[in-house]
Design an enzyme around this catalytic site. Sequence first.
Site, PDB file in Angstrom:
ATOM      1  N   SER A 244      84.800  52.452  41.106  1.00  0.00           N
ATOM      2  CA  SER A 244      85.981  52.376  40.249  1.00  0.00           C
ATOM      3  C   SER A 244      85.799  51.606  38.952  1.00  0.00           C
ATOM      4  O   SER A 244      86.724  51.531  38.155  1.00  0.00           O
ATOM      5  CB  SER A 244      87.158  51.775  41.029  1.00  0.00           C
TER       6      SER A 244
ATOM      7  N   LYS B 130      92.626  44.057  34.770  1.00  0.00           N
ATOM      8  CA  LYS B 130      93.148  45.036  35.725  1.00  0.00           C
ATOM      9  C   LYS B 130      94.237  44.406  36.580  1.00  0.00           C
ATOM     10  O   LYS B 130      94.102  43.267  37.047  1.00  0.00           O
ATOM     11  CB  LYS B 130      92.010  45.554  36.609  1.00  0.00           C
TER      12      LYS B 130
ATOM     13  N   SER C 288      89.462  53.769  39.843  1.00  0.00           N
ATOM     14  CA  SER C 288      90.833  53.293  39.695  1.00  0.00           C
ATOM     15  C   SER C 288      91.035  52.385  38.484  1.00  0.00           C
ATOM     16  O   SER C 288      92.160  52.048  38.130  1.00  0.00           O
ATOM     17  CB  SER C 288      91.255  52.529  40.958  1.00  0.00           C
TER      18      SER C 288
END
Length: 522
Positions: free
Chosen positions: A206, A107, A182
Site C-alpha cells: 500500500s 496518512k 491504500s
Amino acid sequence: MTDNPTPSATTTAAATTTAAAATGAAAATDVVHLTAAATAAAIAAGELSAVEATQAALDRIAKVDDTIHAFLHVDAEGALAAARSVDERRAAGERLGPLAGVPLALKDVLTARGMPTTCGSRILEGWHAPYDATVVSRLRAADVVLLGKVNMDEFAMGSSTENSAYGPTRNPWDTTRIPGGSSGGSAAAVAALEAPLAIGTDTGGSIRQPAAVCGLVGVKPTYGGVSRYGLVAFSSSLDQAGPLARTVTDAALLHAAIAGHDPLDSTSVDVPVPAVVAAAGRRDIRGVRVGVVRELAGDGYDPGVEAAFTAAVETLTALGAEVVEVSCPHFTYALPAYYLIAPSECSSNLARFDAMRFGLRIGDDGQAGAEEVMSRTREAGFGPEVKRRIILGTYALSSGYYDAYYGQAQKVRTLISRDFSAAFEQVDVLVSPTTPTPAFPLGAKVDDPVAMYLSDLCTIPSNLAGGPAMSLPAGLVDGLPVGIQIMAPPFADDRLYLVGGALEEALDARRGHPLLDEAPAL
C-alpha cells in the site's frame, strides 16, 4: 482546525493567509516544485523561510485539492505555527534537523493530537486521538511541518482509495484514474505537488503500488524497523509505515527521521537504523548482484510494464550490476496466503470498534441492548470491503477451519520467507515490476474484488517475509507512470537506496510528469 473530517481543502487552506504576501504566485509555484532536500537546503541557507514553504503548500492544496481530493483534513493554523517555530529557532542560532521546515502529508491511519483520525471510515468520524503515534512524534521532533491528514482506503483495505467513506482520490497524472491504495491520498498529495513528502502504510503493497502508479518513490521499511505505536492496526504482523517522496534521497531522509527502536511497540526491533541517506548518495552499484524474480512476470502483466521493467534491468547491467534470473517458486502462492492472513488479523483488530468505547454509535435509544447497538453501528460504520474481509477472516479463524485456512496460509508464509533467504544467498537484491499494470480507470474494478486484489501481486511477498522493498519510477506506459520494485533482506534497507539512487539517476524516469508544466486538469 475542525471536527469535520472532510472539509473543503480550499476553504480550510485559504482560511489562514498570514504569510501569503511573502510569496508571490510565481515564487510559490517554484517552491512546490522543489524536492524535500532542496526545500530544506533553501530554508537552512536563509533563501526560503519555513513559513513561505508551508504557505506555498497550503496555497497549492487550495488550488488543486478540490479536483484531487487527497486531503481529508488540512491543519493550516497548526502547520503555520510549526513553521514559524522553525524560523524563530533557526534565527536564534539553534541547530535543526535535515528536514526542518519541510511540509508533509500524513496518512489518516496514524494518530496525531489536534487532528481527527478516521482511517477513511465512518465508524471513526469525528474521533480525535489523545496521543501522537511514534512516527508523528518523531516527525515533530525533526521539525517536519504536518499539513494535515490524507485520504485512504477504509482501514487500509484496498488498492485504489475507492474504499474510503469520504470519496475517492484521483491520480494527478490522469484524474479519471486511481492513485493506487491504500495510501492513495499520500501518493496523490506528493504527485500533485501539494507536499514534497508523505507518510503511507504498507500491509500488502500500500506504499509501493501507489508510488508506482503516481510516479513516485515509495518504501516499505523492514517490519519492526519503524514503530507501529499509534498506527491503527489492520493486520498487525504485516502493517508498516514508510515514506513517499519524489526522489530516492528525499525518501531516505524521511526514512531516517521516523525509523528506530520504540519501547512502546512490542514488534519494534532494537537494531541500528541502516545508513539509508549515505547509501542513497553513493550512486555506484558496480558488482552489486541483482536477481530478477522469474515468477513475477508473464500472464496478467501489461506488455508496456514488462518492457519498462526490462529496460530498467538493462540499465542496471549498464551501471555495472551483475544481473541473474532467480526462482522463488512459492511466490505464486503469496496472494491467496495474504488474503487469508490479513483478513484473519483484521477480523481480530477491528473487533475493538464496538460502539462502546469511541467513534460512531447508532441506535442507542435507551431501549436497545449493547449487542443491537453494536450491530447497527458496525452495519452503518463499516464499508463493503471491510465487511467482506471481517467475514472472510472470522470464517478462516473459526473452529474447524483454522488449520485448513489460516494455519495453511502461515505455512505458505514460511515457505515464501525461505524462498527469500535462498535467493539472498545468491544475490544482494531482487527486482520485479511493482504492479502488473499502470493505473486503471476509477470504477473499473470496484465490482470485482479478485481483479482488484491482483494489483498487489508483486508487492505482497515482501510483506509476508517482513523484508524491506522500494518502488521507484521505471518510465511511462501510454503516458502513465510504472515502477520497478527492489527487495532486500531484513534490515538491509540501505541496499534499496543504494540501487535505487543509482537507477533513478540513470533513468530520469520522472521526465514527462504533467504537473511540471501544470496539467490543464489542475
